[in-house]
Design a protein around this motif. Structure first.
Motif, PDB file in Angstrom:
ATOM      1  N   CYS A  92       0.835  -1.212   0.000  1.00 50.25           N
ATOM      2  CA  CYS A  92       0.000   0.000   0.000  1.00 50.25           C
ATOM      3  C   CYS A  92       0.863   1.252   0.000  1.00 50.25           C
ATOM      4  CB  CYS A  92      -0.918   0.014   1.219  1.00 50.25           C
ATOM      5  SG  CYS A  92      -2.242  -1.197   1.225  1.00 50.25           S
ATOM      6  N   ILE A  93       1.847   1.281   0.889  1.00 53.20           N
ATOM      7  CA  ILE A  93       2.734   2.444   1.005  1.00 53.20           C
ATOM      8  C   ILE A  93       3.579   2.596  -0.254  1.00 53.20           C
ATOM      9  CG2 ILE A  93       4.660   3.425   2.310  1.00 53.20           C
ATOM     10  CD1 ILE A  93       3.510   2.009   4.793  1.00 53.20           C
ATOM     11  N   TRP A  94       4.040   1.469  -0.787  1.00 52.19           N
ATOM     12  CA  TRP A  94       4.831   1.478  -2.024  1.00 52.19           C
ATOM     13  C   TRP A  94       4.036   2.101  -3.172  1.00 52.19           C
ATOM     14  CZ3 TRP A  94       7.352  -3.583  -4.403  1.00 52.19           C
ATOM     15  CH2 TRP A  94       8.210  -3.211  -5.445  1.00 52.19           C
ATOM     16  N   TYR A  95       2.778   1.714  -3.293  1.00 54.33           N
ATOM     17  CA  TYR A  95       1.960   2.264  -4.371  1.00 54.33           C
ATOM     18  C   TYR A  95       1.742   3.758  -4.187  1.00 54.33           C
ATOM     19  CZ  TYR A  95      -1.949   3.311  -7.413  1.00 54.33           C
ATOM     20  OH  TYR A  95      -2.750   3.896  -8.366  1.00 54.33           O
ATOM     21  N   PHE A  96       1.439   4.191  -2.978  1.00 57.11           N
ATOM     22  CA  PHE A  96       1.271   5.625  -2.724  1.00 57.11           C
ATOM     23  C   PHE A  96       2.562   6.379  -3.056  1.00 57.11           C
ATOM     24  CE2 PHE A  96      -2.463   5.217   0.389  1.00 57.11           C
ATOM     25  CZ  PHE A  96      -3.327   5.810  -0.501  1.00 57.11           C
ATOM     26  N   TYR A  97       3.701   5.794  -2.723  1.00 56.26           N
ATOM     27  CA  TYR A  97       5.000   6.417  -3.023  1.00 56.26           C
ATOM     28  C   TYR A  97       5.186   6.565  -4.533  1.00 56.26           C
ATOM     29  CZ  TYR A  97      10.045   6.842  -3.638  1.00 56.26           C
ATOM     30  OH  TYR A  97      11.307   7.245  -4.033  1.00 56.26           O
ATOM     31  N   ARG A  98       4.858   5.497  -5.271  1.00 59.54           N
ATOM     32  CA  ARG A  98       4.998   5.549  -6.727  1.00 59.54           C
ATOM     33  C   ARG A  98       4.088   6.619  -7.327  1.00 59.54           C
ATOM     34  NH1 ARG A  98       7.118   1.072  -9.527  1.00 59.54           N
ATOM     35  NH2 ARG A  98       6.543   2.282 -11.388  1.00 59.54           N
ATOM     36  N   VAL A  99       2.883   6.733  -6.819  1.00 63.91           N
ATOM     37  CA  VAL A  99       1.945   7.744  -7.307  1.00 63.91           C
ATOM     38  C   VAL A  99       2.494   9.144  -7.074  1.00 63.91           C
ATOM     39  CG1 VAL A  99      -0.329   8.781  -6.910  1.00 63.91           C
ATOM     40  CG2 VAL A  99      -0.108   6.293  -7.095  1.00 63.91           C
ATOM     41  N   MET A 100       3.039   9.379  -5.891  1.00 58.31           N
ATOM     42  CA  MET A 100       3.567  10.696  -5.560  1.00 58.31           C
ATOM     43  C   MET A 100       4.798  11.038  -6.396  1.00 58.31           C
ATOM     44  SD  MET A 100       1.535  12.005  -3.309  1.00 58.31           S
ATOM     45  CE  MET A 100       0.186  11.117  -4.108  1.00 58.31           C
ATOM     46  N   VAL A 101       5.678  10.063  -6.600  1.00 62.47           N
ATOM     47  CA  VAL A 101       6.922  10.298  -7.340  1.00 62.47           C
ATOM     48  C   VAL A 101       6.645  10.510  -8.827  1.00 62.47           C
ATOM     49  CG1 VAL A 101       9.091   9.242  -8.099  1.00 62.47           C
ATOM     50  CG2 VAL A 101       8.406   9.094  -5.713  1.00 62.47           C
ATOM     51  N   GLU A 102       5.794   9.653  -9.403  1.00 63.18           N
ATOM     52  CA  GLU A 102       5.516   9.755 -10.828  1.00 63.18           C
ATOM     53  C   GLU A 102       4.623  10.949 -11.169  1.00 63.18           C
ATOM     54  OE1 GLU A 102       3.883   6.011 -11.906  1.00 63.18           O
ATOM     55  OE2 GLU A 102       5.774   4.924 -11.656  1.00 63.18           O
ATOM     56  N   ALA A 103       3.709  11.298 -10.258  1.00 64.25           N
ATOM     57  CA  ALA A 103       2.829  12.469 -10.425  1.00 64.25           C
ATOM     58  C   ALA A 103       2.090  12.451 -11.767  1.00 64.25           C
ATOM     59  CB  ALA A 103       3.634  13.760 -10.268  1.00 64.25           C
ATOM     60  N   LYS A 104       1.600  11.281 -12.157  1.00 62.86           N
ATOM     61  CA  LYS A 104       0.875  11.146 -13.421  1.00 62.86           C
ATOM     62  C   LYS A 104      -0.632  11.287 -13.260  1.00 62.86           C
ATOM     63  CE  LYS A 104       4.298   8.112 -15.611  1.00 62.86           C
ATOM     64  NZ  LYS A 104       4.520   6.768 -16.225  1.00 62.86           N
ATOM     65  N   ILE A 105      -1.117  11.158 -12.043  1.00 61.94           N
ATOM     66  CA  ILE A 105      -2.561  11.237 -11.797  1.00 61.94           C
ATOM     67  C   ILE A 105      -2.946  12.692 -11.571  1.00 61.94           C
ATOM     68  CG2 ILE A 105      -4.453  10.503 -10.310  1.00 61.94           C
ATOM     69  CD1 ILE A 105      -2.896   7.974  -9.693  1.00 61.94           C
ATOM     70  N   MET A 106      -3.783  13.217 -12.432  1.00 60.88           N
ATOM     71  CA  MET A 106      -4.141  14.626 -12.362  1.00 60.88           C
ATOM     72  C   MET A 106      -5.014  14.926 -11.147  1.00 60.88           C
ATOM     73  SD  MET A 106      -2.509  15.836 -14.862  1.00 60.88           S
ATOM     74  CE  MET A 106      -3.167  17.488 -14.827  1.00 60.88           C
ATOM     75  N   SER A 107      -5.960  14.036 -10.857  1.00 61.11           N
ATOM     76  CA  SER A 107      -6.868  14.244  -9.723  1.00 61.11           C
ATOM     77  C   SER A 107      -6.918  12.975  -8.888  1.00 61.11           C
ATOM     78  CB  SER A 107      -8.270  14.616 -10.225  1.00 61.11           C
ATOM     79  OG  SER A 107      -9.171  14.707  -9.133  1.00 61.11           O
ATOM     80  N   LEU A 108      -6.282  13.000  -7.728  1.00 61.76           N
ATOM     81  CA  LEU A 108      -6.282  11.834  -6.848  1.00 61.76           C
ATOM     82  C   LEU A 108      -7.696  11.509  -6.379  1.00 61.76           C
ATOM     83  CD1 LEU A 108      -3.128  12.578  -4.638  1.00 61.76           C
ATOM     84  CD2 LEU A 108      -3.281  11.088  -6.636  1.00 61.76           C
ATOM     85  N   TRP A 109      -8.504  12.544  -6.225  1.00 65.33           N
ATOM     86  CA  TRP A 109      -9.880  12.375  -5.740  1.00 65.33           C
ATOM     87  C   TRP A 109     -10.701  11.499  -6.686  1.00 65.33           C
ATOM     88  CZ3 TRP A 109     -12.379  13.398  -1.306  1.00 65.33           C
ATOM     89  CH2 TRP A 109     -13.764  13.433  -1.315  1.00 65.33           C
ATOM     90  N   ASP A 110     -10.395  11.551  -7.978  1.00 65.82           N
ATOM     91  CA  ASP A 110     -11.174  10.826  -8.983  1.00 65.82           C
ATOM     92  C   ASP A 110     -10.556   9.483  -9.359  1.00 65.82           C
ATOM     93  OD1 ASP A 110     -13.094  12.857  -9.213  1.00 65.82           O
ATOM     94  OD2 ASP A 110     -11.825  13.969 -10.612  1.00 65.82           O
ATOM     95  N   GLU A 111      -9.428   9.135  -8.789  1.00 63.28           N
ATOM     96  CA  GLU A 111      -8.743   7.897  -9.147  1.00 63.28           C
ATOM     97  C   GLU A 111      -9.217   6.741  -8.268  1.00 63.28           C
ATOM     98  OE1 GLU A 111      -6.619   5.190 -11.037  1.00 63.28           O
ATOM     99  OE2 GLU A 111      -6.786   7.285 -11.682  1.00 63.28           O
TER     100      GLU A 111
END
Length: 211
Positions: free
Chosen positions: A129-148
């Protein structure tokens, strides 16, 4: 409404929402729906068997973790490595299932609570879980976290397994200390479980609506 009834209502929300939107899900969400589907079937079967007089449902807990852990590993492998069946998922699943076999053959009875293997599985899922959140933050490809959708599902898993780790590690100690306090702990964990179902339902809804 009793606590048991409340949980039964809660578990039906992600099950029915996921079933309705299943065809619109991508591979990752479909894999996670299998996790929800098996959890729902497991709850139904154990509920019926308990009412038929079965007192010890520990075999179903052993089976539950041996089925759901591989599903979650495939889910995270697909999220992180973009393919469900990767070297990472094969190795991790093989090690865990082999240890379960050793545990049930030589260490622990199938009628005993699998505290060690359950703690291992829980810890691994928290790390994923933490690894995935880290990847999301580092890559910054998701424009809206609220909608993902995967953000909601990952958050749900992090909340649930963090609570589960506390419950698994400390329940026996709490039980020896005070049965009344252990009941409060069980109720608290049930609330966490209901929150998990609610967050997953939102995740499925967003996944279905976005496609």
């Amino acid at each position: 409404m009793s606590l048991t009834d409340f949980l039964w209502v809660s578990i039906l929300f992600p099950f029915t929402t996921g079933l309705f939107y299943f065809k619109r899900f991508d591979t990752s969400i479909k894999l996670f729906y299998l996790y929800v589907l098996y959890g729902t079937v497991n709850e139904v079967v154990t509920f019926v068997l308990r009412h038929l007089g079965l007192n010890n449902t520990m075999p179903f807990i052993h089976l539950y973790q041996m089925v759901t852990f591989p599903i979650l590993v495939l889910f995270y492998s697909n999220l992180i490595f973009k393919k469900a069946v990767s070297r990472f998922s094969i190795v991790l699943i093989s090690i865990f299932e082999f240890y379960n076999f050793i545990n049930l053959t030589f260490i622990q009875s199938i009628y005993e609570y699998p505290d060690i293997t359950r703690t291992i599985a829980t810890f691994v899922v928290i790390v994923l879980c933490i690894w995935y959140f880290y990847r999301v933050m580092v890559e910054a490809k998701i424009m809206s976290l609220w909608d993902e959708a995967t953000i909601w599902i990952n958050g749900a898993l992090l909340v649930y397994y963090s609570g589960n780790l506390f419950f698994t590690v400390l329940f026996n100690v709490i039980l020896e200390y005070s049965r009344e306090f252990s009941k409060i702990t069980v109720i608290s964990f049930s609330v966490i479980l209901a929150l998990f179902y609610a967050l997953v339902t939102v995740g499925f809804w967003k996944a279905g609506r976005s496609r």
